[in-house]
Design a protein around this motif. Structure first.
Motif, PDB file in Angstrom:
ATOM      1  N   VAL A   1      -2.517  -2.168   1.053  1.00 34.44           N
ATOM      2  CA  VAL A   1      -3.856  -1.776   1.511  1.00 34.44           C
ATOM      3  C   VAL A   1      -4.926  -2.266   0.532  1.00 34.44           C
ATOM      4  O   VAL A   1      -5.966  -2.804   0.937  1.00 34.44           O
ATOM      5  CB  VAL A   1      -3.937  -0.245   1.689  1.00 34.44           C
ATOM      6  CG1 VAL A   1      -5.375   0.184   1.972  1.00 34.44           C
ATOM      7  CG2 VAL A   1      -3.017   0.202   2.817  1.00 34.44           C
ATOM      8  N   THR A   2      -4.661  -2.105  -0.771  1.00 35.54           N
ATOM      9  CA  THR A   2      -5.606  -2.590  -1.777  1.00 35.54           C
ATOM     10  C   THR A   2      -5.760  -4.098  -1.686  1.00 35.54           C
ATOM     11  O   THR A   2      -6.875  -4.646  -1.756  1.00 35.54           O
ATOM     12  CB  THR A   2      -5.140  -2.195  -3.188  1.00 35.54           C
ATOM     13  OG1 THR A   2      -5.046  -0.784  -3.285  1.00 35.54           O
ATOM     14  CG2 THR A   2      -6.116  -2.697  -4.236  1.00 35.54           C
TER      15      THR A   2
ATOM     16  N   ALA B   1      -5.189  -6.011   0.974  1.00 37.70           N
ATOM     17  CA  ALA B   1      -5.884  -6.359   2.216  1.00 37.70           C
ATOM     18  C   ALA B   1      -7.384  -6.140   2.079  1.00 37.70           C
ATOM     19  O   ALA B   1      -8.201  -6.971   2.522  1.00 37.70           O
ATOM     20  CB  ALA B   1      -5.322  -5.532   3.373  1.00 37.70           C
ATOM     21  N   ALA B   2      -7.766  -5.010   1.456  1.00 40.64           N
ATOM     22  CA  ALA B   2      -9.188  -4.732   1.257  1.00 40.64           C
ATOM     23  C   ALA B   2      -9.833  -5.781   0.350  1.00 40.64           C
ATOM     24  O   ALA B   2     -10.950  -6.253   0.604  1.00 40.64           O
ATOM     25  CB  ALA B   2      -9.364  -3.337   0.668  1.00 40.64           C
TER      26      ALA B   2
ATOM     27  N   GLY C   1      -9.225  -0.145  -5.704  1.00 40.06           N
ATOM     28  CA  GLY C   1      -8.141   0.403  -4.902  1.00 40.06           C
ATOM     29  C   GLY C   1      -7.831   1.840  -5.280  1.00 40.06           C
ATOM     30  O   GLY C   1      -7.602   2.685  -4.409  1.00 40.06           O
TER      31      GLY C   1
ATOM     32  N   PHE D   1      -8.193   5.250  -2.965  1.00 41.67           N
ATOM     33  CA  PHE D   1      -7.033   6.072  -2.607  1.00 41.67           C
ATOM     34  C   PHE D   1      -7.086   7.484  -3.165  1.00 41.67           C
ATOM     35  O   PHE D   1      -6.373   8.354  -2.661  1.00 41.67           O
ATOM     36  CB  PHE D   1      -5.747   5.389  -3.092  1.00 41.67           C
ATOM     37  CG  PHE D   1      -5.079   4.547  -2.046  1.00 41.67           C
ATOM     38  CD1 PHE D   1      -4.028   5.045  -1.290  1.00 41.67           C
ATOM     39  CD2 PHE D   1      -5.508   3.260  -1.801  1.00 41.67           C
ATOM     40  CE1 PHE D   1      -3.412   4.275  -0.328  1.00 41.67           C
ATOM     41  CE2 PHE D   1      -4.898   2.474  -0.840  1.00 41.67           C
ATOM     42  CZ  PHE D   1      -3.851   2.978  -0.095  1.00 41.67           C
TER      43      PHE D   1
ATOM     44  N   VAL E   1       2.482   0.756   0.168  1.00 41.98           N
ATOM     45  CA  VAL E   1       1.263   1.069   0.925  1.00 41.98           C
ATOM     46  C   VAL E   1       0.029   0.840   0.071  1.00 41.98           C
ATOM     47  O   VAL E   1      -0.939   0.190   0.502  1.00 41.98           O
ATOM     48  CB  VAL E   1       1.302   2.522   1.438  1.00 41.98           C
ATOM     49  CG1 VAL E   1      -0.062   2.941   1.971  1.00 41.98           C
ATOM     50  CG2 VAL E   1       2.368   2.676   2.516  1.00 41.98           C
TER      51      VAL E   1
END
Length: 571
Positions: A254-255, A257-258, A295, A299, A250
């Motif tokens: 997510v990192t 994708a960002a 990232g 988070f 995850v």
């Protein structure tokens, strides 16, 4: 165009680079592995400390996968909580960016051969001079690792130099940046080494084969692909391990994708700090660190909610291993003691089954039906999982015993409970011995030496005979008969032990076995015989009255005295 591209040199360079990384990782772990594990285990209390520890250890160890697998082990053992584990995983992503900085600042800035060859030469000399497994030996391996790392970079660099003179990205269709993101992910997933992917990307960028944007998205892909190692490490593991591996996925996805969506902004920030046209390698190393740090910042506020969400996705479940204790209240001491006795008998059977499987003996020779652990399972437990379940059952027995102790019981019941705990402890010591000689038994079975093969078969025969005797004793209702049979079984164990030693002495005289084989045989026999004795001891405490236990112990003491006297006279 392909004539100028030395594919084999590129692949050889990649192999040398990976081998160098492996030597560095193994050498550093050998030199300070315990210290790293101590940092990961003890200095991870709190979000920032766990992130910092993960970054530090990964930067020194040069392997985010190794750190992630350490985290899996500690979480599986219950010595690290979920939130701190996620923090270490996040920190390891920052620490792994040191590889890009080393390559960008040293790898292509100097004449690599001038750095690589002295490292390899000095290291090779150290391998000859120093004793294996010593600290200087591992230091020399570390030097060789760095030498191979830089030599591999040099091979990759020179393999594409002539190719770049005729190559142009305009010759190929515009697949879009997402294509290169996928390439970086797949290459890293296949090699299970993000450092190797980053080395390839930096080599291609240094030679002008790719643009800065393509290099950036491939580095993002490498971060995503590195999660495969942790995902593989969690397969078949406990729920806690699955939660950690999913958190790694995850966070990296997510990192990534960002970073991919915000690529123009991140590239602008990097170009503001470094001139990526003249120093693209330094720019890419900075980009790698920057998006991982962002990232982590993104988070940190969600560490708690993420750990709770993952706990709901992979909830802890407790396998009920007990047969008699689960429904018995400990405050009713008579019933509780009876249940504890039966459960200890159940533990004895599971331990016997474990020992049979370690020696690959058909369990139907001893048991007619499936034992409780596997009654409703479609497949049998693997040996390691079986061993863990036996340990858990023993823990349940001891916990139940301690609960009974909190209630009012008389002296007779106290002694009876103590004997049951002694029995369970002897059973655990017995299977621990078997676990310790498992690999030796496999070596005897697979040996080219016929004598060792015969001894392996003899050990199996001795165990089956013992379990047949134990089965008959358990089925005997007469307690006095059980006492006599236990003494007789113990004597048989001692006689088999004596015969084995005499046969081994004869085999040595006849030169049927070598020195190392003698040592292995004697060690295995000692642990095997001890294990058999402890199983008889456990049955003694499980089945006999206190008076019979005392008589049994006195008989054993008399036997020891007589054996010692025989030895003295013989000497």
């Amino acid at each position: 165009m392909s004539i100028h591209f030395d594919l084999w040199k590129l692949l050889a360079g990649l192999g040398i680079f990976l081998f160098g990384m492996q030597l560095i990782e193994e050498s550093v772990k050998s030199l300070s592995g315990r210290a790293f594990r101590r940092i990961i285990r003890m200095y991870t209390n709190g979000r920032l400390r766990s992130i910092g520890s993960g970054a530090l250890v990964t930067a020194l160890l040069q392997s985010s996968s190794a750190v992630s697998l350490m985290v899996l082990a500690f979480v599986g053992a219950g010595v690290m909580n979920m939130q701190n584990a996620i923090g270490v995983i996040m920190g390891s992503n920052i620490g792994t960016t040191l590889t890009a900085w080393i390559i960008a600042t040293i790898g292509f800035k100097i004449k690599i051969e001038a750095l690589a060859l002295p490292f390899i030469g000095l290291g090779a000399g150290g391998l000859i001079l120093f004793k294996p497994s010593s600290r200087p030996f591992f230091v020399t391996r570390l030097l060789i690792g760095f030498g191979f790392l830089f030599l591999g970079l040099d091979f990759m660099k020179t393999s594409v130099e002539s190719f770049t003179q005729t190559f142009s990205l305009g010759q190929f269709p515009d697949y879009g940046l997402w294509f290169y993101l996928l390439v970086g992910t797949l290459v890293t997933a296949l090699m299970q080494a993000s450092a190797a992917t980053i080395a390839i990307v930096l080599t291609a960028l240094n030679s002008g084969l790719i643009t800065f944007d393509i290099g950036a998205v491939m580095v993002i892909g490498a971060n995503i692909g590195t999660t495969i190692t942790v995902l593989l490490g969690a397969i078949g593991g406990v729920q806690a391990k699955k939660r950690v591996s999913l958190s790694h996925l995850v966070f990296n996805v997510v990192t990534g994708a960002a970073a991919f969506l915000g690529l123009p902004l991140l590239v602008w920030i990097v170009s503001f700090m470094v001139d990526i046209r003249s120093d693209s390698l330094m720019g890419l190393a900075l980009f790698h660190s920057l998006f991982n740090i962002l990232g982590v910042v993104l988070f940190i506020p969600f560490l708690g909610p993420l750990s709770r969400l993952l706990t709901r996705v992979f909830p802890d479940y407790k396998t009920i291993l007990t047969v008699y204790l689960d429904q018995t209240p400990p405050e009713i001491t008579d019933a509780a003691t009876a249940a504890l006795r039966k459960e200890t008998g159940h533990l004895l059977q599971e331990c016997q089954l474990y020992n049979l499987r370690l020696l690959r003996i058909d369990e139907r020779l001893v048991f007619d039906v499936d034992l409780p652990f596997e009654t409703n399972r479609k497949k049998k437990y693997a040996p390691d999982e079986f061993y863990e379940n036996i340990k858990l059952l023993h823990a349940e027995i001891f916990t139940f015993y301690s609960k009974i102790q909190t209630h009012k019981i008389d002296e007779t019941e106290v002694k009876e409970l103590e004997r049951l705990i002694y029995a369970s402890r002897n059973m655990m010591n017995s299977i621990k011995n078997f676990k310790g000689i498992r690999h030796n038994m496999d070596e005897f079975d697979g040996s080219d030496n016929a004598y060792l093969n015969a001894q392996y078969k003899l050990f199996r025969k001795r165990l089956v005979e013992l379990y047949h005797n134990m089965g008959r004793i358990l089925n005997t209702e007469d307690q006095e008969g059980q006492y006599r049979s236990l003494v007789r079984s113990f004597v048989q164990i001692e006689e088999a032990d004596d015969r084995f030693i005499k046969n081994t002495l004869n085999a040595v005289a006849d030169k049927k076995i070598q020195e190392m084989e003698i040592a292995s045989l004697l060690l295995v026999n000692r642990l095997f015989a001890q294990s058999c004795r402890m199983q008889i001891y456990s049955m003694k405490d499980l089945l006999l009255s206190q008076e019979q236990v005392n008589n049994f112990d006195r008989a054993m003491d008399i036997k020891e005295i007589m054996d010692a006297e025989k030895k003295r006279v013989k000497d």
